[in-house]
Design an enzyme around this catalytic site. Structure first.
Site, mmCIF file in Angstrom:
data_model
loop_
_atom_site.group_PDB
_atom_site.id
_atom_site.type_symbol
_atom_site.label_atom_id
_atom_site.label_comp_id
_atom_site.label_asym_id
_atom_site.label_seq_id
_atom_site.Cartn_x
_atom_site.Cartn_y
_atom_site.Cartn_z
ATOM 1 N N LYS A 19 51.294 31.471 -17.337
ATOM 2 C CA LYS A 19 50.452 30.408 -16.834
ATOM 3 C C LYS A 19 49.267 30.264 -17.788
ATOM 4 O O LYS A 19 48.959 31.196 -18.531
ATOM 5 C CB LYS A 19 50.022 30.664 -15.402
ATOM 6 C CG LYS A 19 49.343 31.995 -15.127
ATOM 7 C CD LYS A 19 49.210 32.181 -13.630
ATOM 8 C CE LYS A 19 48.443 33.428 -13.265
ATOM 9 N NZ LYS A 19 49.302 34.601 -13.083
ATOM 10 N N SER A 51 43.649 41.077 -15.288
ATOM 11 C CA SER A 51 43.479 39.693 -14.874
ATOM 12 C C SER A 51 42.190 39.438 -14.106
ATOM 13 O O SER A 51 41.111 39.669 -14.620
ATOM 14 C CB SER A 51 44.699 39.284 -14.059
ATOM 15 O OG SER A 51 44.651 37.923 -13.773
ATOM 16 N N HIS A 52 42.340 39.040 -12.857
ATOM 17 C CA HIS A 52 41.199 38.625 -12.040
ATOM 18 C C HIS A 52 40.503 39.804 -11.379
ATOM 19 O O HIS A 52 39.510 39.613 -10.679
ATOM 20 C CB HIS A 52 41.688 37.654 -10.970
ATOM 21 C CG HIS A 52 42.862 38.216 -10.222
ATOM 22 N ND1 HIS A 52 44.123 38.295 -10.780
ATOM 23 C CD2 HIS A 52 42.948 38.776 -9.002
ATOM 24 C CE1 HIS A 52 44.938 38.874 -9.907
ATOM 25 N NE2 HIS A 52 44.259 39.174 -8.830
ATOM 26 N N ASP A 101 44.613 33.057 -17.715
ATOM 27 C CA ASP A 101 45.832 32.348 -17.309
ATOM 28 C C ASP A 101 45.661 31.557 -16.014
ATOM 29 O O ASP A 101 46.482 30.720 -15.689
ATOM 30 C CB ASP A 101 47.039 33.307 -17.229
ATOM 31 C CG ASP A 101 46.819 34.495 -16.316
ATOM 32 O OD1 ASP A 101 45.715 34.620 -15.750
ATOM 33 O OD2 ASP A 101 47.762 35.302 -16.177
ATOM 34 N N ARG A 102 44.577 31.803 -15.271
ATOM 35 C CA ARG A 102 44.361 31.043 -14.039
ATOM 36 C C ARG A 102 43.369 29.910 -14.262
ATOM 37 O O ARG A 102 42.566 29.960 -15.198
ATOM 38 C CB ARG A 102 43.778 31.938 -12.946
ATOM 39 C CG ARG A 102 44.695 33.036 -12.522
ATOM 40 C CD ARG A 102 44.111 33.790 -11.355
ATOM 41 N NE ARG A 102 45.073 34.794 -10.918
ATOM 42 C CZ ARG A 102 45.126 35.298 -9.702
ATOM 43 N NH1 ARG A 102 44.246 34.912 -8.789
ATOM 44 N NH2 ARG A 102 46.033 36.180 -9.384
ATOM 45 N N ASP A 137 40.197 32.780 -15.279
ATOM 46 C CA ASP A 137 40.030 34.164 -14.831
ATOM 47 C C ASP A 137 39.865 35.144 -15.988
ATOM 48 O O ASP A 137 39.736 34.740 -17.150
ATOM 49 C CB ASP A 137 41.209 34.580 -13.940
ATOM 50 C CG ASP A 137 42.498 34.749 -14.716
ATOM 51 O OD1 ASP A 137 42.662 34.084 -15.757
ATOM 52 O OD2 ASP A 137 43.359 35.548 -14.293
ATOM 53 N N ASP A 153 41.776 37.039 -17.786
ATOM 54 C CA ASP A 153 42.652 36.959 -18.958
ATOM 55 C C ASP A 153 43.049 35.522 -19.312
ATOM 56 O O ASP A 153 43.916 35.317 -20.165
ATOM 57 C CB ASP A 153 43.902 37.832 -18.760
ATOM 58 C CG ASP A 153 44.732 37.393 -17.565
ATOM 59 O OD1 ASP A 153 44.163 36.843 -16.609
ATOM 60 O OD2 ASP A 153 45.959 37.591 -17.601
#
Ligand code: VG1
Ligand code: CO
Length: 542
Positions: free
Chosen positions: A377, A114-115, A282-283, A278, A280
């Site tokens: 998300k 992710s982030h 999702d943010r 982000d 991946d």
């Protein structure tokens, strides 16, 4: 038929999925058998995989391609009949969820940290999503972990690497591998939810935006949707090419790490709207000209305005937010007369609420917003929802949010992260807090109404999750929450969430750090943060 090989192995300690999958340094993942052990533990924990289809892709970070080839061979050995892989091995997390649901696969494996930063010296991650499209619930992640502690062999097949960049179908033994374009299915889904014509008209009227893909996975999706399908000016998408190390940055869309975007949105000639996503995808972070929308407020504003978007014109069944997320959404839910659910941190806890139709929109304070269209998300979805609202209301982002505060009051909110502190110090700090008994006492003039470690009983399946964050709830509605991060890979990160309700509109424009100054002091003193961690200031404030 490719020959199935059984490889002897021994367990690795610590293959326990955290808030969102297993995340470790690349150096840990590249150890012989490390990834294989975890993947076999997944396959052994999800039932019969024979003849099933698996979705597979990742955020494109360093080791993504190698991991995909390893997992493909293991999927063939596990008897899967088909694997759907995003081109280049890339799938954003929401796009993976979309594909799992659309093609009714037997879940998917998503490779992402992710982030967190990427590259040979940085982080890698892996998680399994269930057939509903969402992250595996705790019962499954615990089974995977238990299996990883007992594993003594894994199965794979002998076969060449496949070409991940060529669209089409190839075979590994009897298993079909379909390399597909991940953008089309996702973009098509978005067209069913938001009003693309209205947004096209908005851009045609001279509205300008910047989207910062942060050299991560959403670049190709944003190019296709914003610039090609919606007619935003070429150059709207910045940092739009996914890189294995995200250009050396943290692909985390907040005021600290998305500083280029923040700078671009400052001043009278700035674009009208800014957004970032982000690693991946999702943010999301939402900005207006010289204006930052906190994720908690973004969820509340989207909930209040959702019926402007075609996919939500019949209204919302309910809203769900993670416990540390501000109560701004609760006020919207109360006004709409719909339920608002409070879950532990992590998207996996929203799954049952979405599946059962109890919640339509969900959100977390950590730049996560989504709906029942997928089970993750979804960063670009949130951006498109905002564009749809802006296209209908034709007001600035700042005007929409300040009008929202006038109507509902403002939940003034901030999160303070203390990153990379010593694990023992962090555990000690939390243990000491847990041992206090504060209910009924007065802290700096505020009476503590509730003091507990948040526990959650899922209203759909009855599963119970404990120790989800220490809450200090004051009688005036203010609160402080303490949690340790479950996504980091080095030391510990202490998150402190601070919130207070303000209904006086003349005070709504105050900087939250100023408006919350007294609570911030209380939070630091109560937890002995400086004495126990040596830190006088947080690393990141959002
Ligand atoms: C953080 C956030 C949490 C989010 C999780 C995954 O977890 O606080 O809200 O769901 O990251 O986000 P933690 O345990 O570090 O606080 V990301 O975009 O993986 O996928
Ligand atoms: Co993410």
């Amino acid at each position: 038929m490719a020959l199935v090989k059984t490889v002897a192995t021994t367990p690795f300690a610590g293959q326990k999925p955290g808030t969102s999958g297993l995340r470790k340094k690349v150096a840990v993942f590249v150890q012989p058998h490390y990834l294989e052990n975890f993947v076999q533990s997944v396959f052994d924990s999800i039932g019969d995989t024979t003849g099933k289809t698996l979705a597979l892709g990742g955020d494109g970070r360093y080791f993504n391609r190698t991991a995909i080839q390893i997992i493909l061979r293991m999927a063939a050995a596990a008897g899967f009949s088909r694997v759907m892989v995003g081109r280049g091995g890339i799938l954003s997390t929401p796009a993976a969820s979309c594909v799992i649901r659309k093609y009714k696969t037997f879940g998917g494996i998503i490779l992402s940290a992710s982030h967190n930063p990427g590259g040979p010296n940085e982080d890698f991650g892996i998680k399994y999503n269930i057939p509903a499209g969402g992250p595996a619930p705790e019962a499954i992640t615990e089974a995977i972990y238990a299996r990883s502690l007992a594993i003594d062999s894994y199965r794979t097949v002998e076969s060449e690497d496949i070409d991940l960049d060529r669209l089409g179908i190839v075979r590994i033994g009897e298993m079909e591998v379909e390399v597909f374009d991940p953008v089309v299915d996702y973009a098509d889904l978005m067209e069913t939810l938001v009003d693309f014509d209205a947004i096209r008209a908005l851009f045609a009227s001279g509205f300008r935006m910047r989207f910062d893909a942060m050299n991560a996975v959403t670049g190709p999706y944003a190019h296709e949707i914003l610039e090609r399908r919606l007619g935003a000016a070429v150059g709207t998408v910045m940092n739009g090419i996914p890189l294995e190390d995200f250009g050396g940055g943290h692909p985390d869309p907040n005021l600290v790490h998305a500083h280029d975007l923040v700078a671009a949105l400052a001043g009278p000639d700035a674009p009208d709207f800014g957004a970032a996503s982000d690693g991946d995808g999702d943010r999301n972070m939402i900005l207006g000209r010289d204006f930052y929308v906190t994720p908690s407020d973004s969820l509340a504003v989207l909930a209040a305005n959702a019926p402007l978007c075609p996919g939500y014109k019949r209204g919302l069944a309910g809203i769900a937010r993670s416990m540390p997320t501000s109560a701004a959404a609760d006020r919207v839910a109360a006004k709409l007369g719909i339920p608002c659910f409070e879950t532990p941190t992590g998207w996996k806890f929203f799954g049952t609420l979405l599946d059962s139709g109890k919640a339509t929109l969900c959100g977390e304070e950590s730049f996560g917003t989504g709906s029942d269209h997928v089970r993750e998300k979804d960063g670009l979805w949130a951006v498109l929802m905002w564009l749809n609202v802006l296209a209908c209301r034709r007001e600035s982002v700042a005007d929409i949010v300040t009008a929202h505060w006038r109507e509902f009051g403002r939940n003034v909110y901030s999160r303070h992260d203390y990153e990379g502190i010593e694990s023992a110090a962090a555990e000690g700090l939390m243990d000491r807090l847990r041992g206090l008994s504060l209910a009924g006492t007065v802290l700096d003039g505020r009476t503590v109404a509730v003091f507990d470690d948040f526990a959650y009983t899922d209203p759909v399946d009855g599963s119970v999750s404990t120790k989800q964050g220490i809450r200090v709830l004051f009688s005036d509605g203010a609160r402080i929450v303490y949690r340790l991060s479950g996504t980091g890979t080095q030391g510990a990160t202490l998150r402190v969430y601070i919130e207070r309700y303000e209904d006086d509109p003349t005070r709504h424009a105050l900087d939250p750090q100023v408006a919350l100054a007294d609570l911030i002091t209380t939070a630091r003193t109560l937890a002995e943060i400086e004495a126990r961690t040596g830190r006088t200031e947080p690393t990141v404030i959002t």
